[in-house]
Enzyme design. Structure first.
Site, short mmCIF file in Angstrom:
data_model
loop_
_atom_site.label_atom_id
_atom_site.label_comp_id
_atom_site.label_asym_id
_atom_site.label_seq_id
_atom_site.Cartn_x
_atom_site.Cartn_y
_atom_site.Cartn_z
N ASP A 24 32.50 -9.49 -13.63
CA ASP A 24 33.80 -10.37 -14.25
C ASP A 24 34.74 -9.76 -12.80
O ASP A 24 34.95 -9.04 -13.41
CB ASP A 24 33.74 -9.67 -15.03
CG ASP A 24 34.82 -9.77 -16.03
OD1 ASP A 24 35.71 -10.57 -15.65
OD2 ASP A 24 35.49 -9.68 -17.38
N TYR A 82 48.75 -8.30 -29.36
CA TYR A 82 49.28 -6.85 -28.58
C TYR A 82 50.74 -6.35 -28.96
O TYR A 82 51.09 -5.20 -28.40
CB TYR A 82 48.97 -7.35 -27.26
CG TYR A 82 47.54 -7.00 -26.83
CD1 TYR A 82 47.02 -5.68 -27.54
CD2 TYR A 82 46.63 -8.16 -26.22
CE1 TYR A 82 45.23 -5.89 -27.09
CE2 TYR A 82 45.00 -7.63 -25.88
CZ TYR A 82 44.51 -6.58 -26.34
OH TYR A 82 43.26 -6.95 -26.09
N TYR A 142 36.28 -3.79 -20.26
CA TYR A 142 36.99 -5.19 -20.88
C TYR A 142 36.46 -6.34 -20.31
O TYR A 142 36.97 -6.38 -18.80
CB TYR A 142 38.71 -4.84 -21.09
CG TYR A 142 39.40 -6.07 -21.49
CD1 TYR A 142 39.19 -5.41 -22.74
CD2 TYR A 142 39.61 -6.80 -21.00
CE1 TYR A 142 40.13 -7.13 -23.63
CE2 TYR A 142 40.78 -7.40 -21.53
CZ TYR A 142 40.51 -7.78 -22.75
OH TYR A 142 41.01 -8.99 -23.32
N LYS A 189 42.81 -15.75 -14.79
CA LYS A 189 44.07 -14.69 -13.78
C LYS A 189 44.31 -15.57 -12.57
O LYS A 189 45.39 -16.94 -12.78
CB LYS A 189 43.93 -13.60 -14.30
CG LYS A 189 43.35 -12.73 -15.39
CD LYS A 189 43.39 -11.40 -15.33
CE LYS A 189 43.94 -10.81 -16.96
NZ LYS A 189 42.81 -10.02 -17.50
C1 LIG Z 1 41.90 -10.18 -18.72
C2 LIG Z 1 40.64 -9.92 -18.47
C3 LIG Z 1 39.53 -10.42 -19.25
C4 LIG Z 1 40.14 -12.09 -19.93
O1 LIG Z 1 40.52 -12.95 -19.83
P1 LIG Z 1 41.65 -13.46 -20.88
O2 LIG Z 1 41.92 -14.36 -20.02
O3 LIG Z 1 42.53 -12.58 -21.17
O4 LIG Z 1 41.16 -14.38 -22.36
C5 LIG Z 1 37.92 -10.09 -18.79
N1 LIG Z 1 37.51 -9.57 -17.98
C6 LIG Z 1 38.22 -8.64 -17.64
C7 LIG Z 1 37.92 -7.96 -16.34
C8 LIG Z 1 39.89 -9.04 -17.31
O5 LIG Z 1 41.11 -7.96 -16.66
#
Ligand SMILES: *Cc1c(COP(=O)(O)O)cnc(C)c1O
Length: 421
Positions: free
Chosen positions: A235, A16, A143, A264
């Site tokens: 998600d 980025y 996202y 994460k």
């Molecule tokens: C960061 C994020 C992703 C992607 O995760 P990465 O480990 O960066 O590939 C997917 N969904 C959400 C809600 C996110 O915040």
């Protein structure tokens, strides 16, 4: 120029980052608790948890110990045809705290892959049963990651523009509110027979701009999807493991998704790891004597034992009374700061959910490329705080071990920024 920085610029392409115009990267040589230390000894408060992953602070001694112990015993093993204690323990740990309808754990490497796996599970769930349901439903501004499938179910934006022609079609609907619920339900019903699944970020759309919406409105959408037999994917890559004040954002909901995605905070921010969990019904749709009904997905480092060990250690810390107390403490402090600043003429839409507080700097256009973004970013860096606004949207998302004093210091600097910009 600093040796590390010049060697970096000679060899590395950062994420980025427009490498032509970006400021030079700041060399970090040490992390401890909420602090990162630069090579020249400056101490920075990591108020964005290093891209939202770090929940217990940096270089946590307990996680480090568990990772070290695991490294001496088993660093990695192929996960097809084999298993290992840390993966089994982590699956049991996670299943003990996520919603009860979740039955099985599938490992991958990061948030995007966790999303890819969830999408593939849903698409093949239907095709294994001879049904042609290939359309996916998502929210506007969503996202879900940067790989192609995850990008396809994310909002089209400046970031996806070069690839838009190759992204599969996705139906995007508005976030629910009291006024549009019936309309959204009708939209879903209209295409239900084509829909493989609905993917959403529960309660907060992160990268889309820390956009928050009500659990009870989402609940209505989830109930409707259930009625219409549309599979749902929560998600929780960003919202999982305490971010929203509860262990998972789904804990604020009555209706639970069929699949969930995690990454994460999963390892406490120590190692890359992704998980897709699913209900028994999803899992069962792949059980067959017909080998073609297998889920053909896997990564070289699936369920890496060291990453699983980090995650099990992070689980212990997360479940400790101290961490649970921290979640409440940060939530309370954010709430009272919100009360104080929400009428400020330079701010719009001050919002808060658990350990996240966000606000829009009131300037003309809301865009990632806004100049106020750089002004604020540099202002806070000079004050020893890492805050990385999304355009004119400023947010705090700290590790849970942040002290009241450090939170107060961050609030103080925001007050000062409000007088300046
Ligand atoms: C960061 C994020 C992703 C992607 O995760 P990465 O480990 O960066 O590939 C997917 N969904 C959400 C809600 C996110 O915040």
């Amino acid at each position: 120029m600093n040796d590390l920085v010049s060697r970096d610029l000679d060899t590395i392409w950062h994420p980025y980052t427009q490498m032509k115009t970006a400021d030079k990267p700041i060399p970090i040589v040490k992390g401890e608790g909420v602090y990162l230390y630069t090579q020249d000894g400056t101490k920075l408060i990591d108020a964005v948890s290093s891209w939202w992953v770090n929940i217990h602070g940096h270089s946590h001694p307990y996680i480090a110990q568990k990772v070290f112990e695991q490294l001496k015993v088993l660093e990695h093993v192929i996960f097809a045809g084999f298993t290992h204690p840390q993966a089994v323990k982590l699956a049991e740990n996670l299943l003990s705290i996520i919603p009860k309808n979740q039955a099985k754990i599938f490992y991958s490497d990061n948030g995007s892959t966790a999303v890819e796996v969830a999408i593939k599970m849903c698409l093949q769930f239907w095709s294994n049963q001879g049904q042609n349901r290939t359309k996916i439903l998502a929210f506007k501004n969503s996202y879900h990651g940067d790989t192609f499938g995850a990008m396809a179910v994310s909002a089209r934006s400046a970031f996806t523009k070069a690839f838009d022609a190759l992204l599969f079609d996705v139906e995007f609907i508005d976030l629910p509110n009291k006024e549009n619920l019936e309309e959204l339900k009708a939209q879903i019903s209209e295409i239900k027979s084509e829909l493989a699944c609905f993917i959403f970020e529960p309660l907060i759309q992160g990268a889309g701009g820390m956009l928050m919406y009500e659990a009870e409105d989402l609940d209505q959408i989830l109930a409707h999807c259930k009625e219409e037999k549309v599979l749902t994917i929560a998600d929780e890559v960003m919202t999982g493991f305490g971010r929203t004040g509860k262990l998972f954002a789904s804990d604020h909901l009555l209706h639970k998704a069929d699949l969930m995605c995690f990454s994460k905070g999963l390892t406490g921010g120590t190692m890359p790891l992704g998980i897709t969990s699913c209900s028994q019904a999803i899992y069962d749709a792949f059980l067959s004597d017909d080998k073609l009904k297998t889920l053909f997905h896997g990564h070289s480092f699936t369920a890496n034992p060291v990453a699983c060990a980090a995650s099990n250690a992070s689980f212990d810390i997360l479940m400790s009374p101290e961490s649970q107390e921290n979640l409440k403490r940060i939530t309370k402090k954010h709430q009272s700061f919100k009360k104080e600043i929400e009428g400020h003429p330079k701010l719009r839409n001050v919002r808060q959910c658990g350990t996240i507080i966000a606000m829009d700097w009131d300037i003309e256009a809301t865009s990632y490329f806004n100049n106020i973004r750089n002004t604020l970013y540099n202002f806070f860096l000079e004050k020893g705080i890492i805050l990385r606004p999304l355009g004119n949207i400023l947010y705090i998302m700290p590790p849970y071990c942040i002290s009241d004093a450090d939170l107060d210091y961050i609030y103080d600097q925001i007050r000062e920024a409000l007088t300046k910009f």
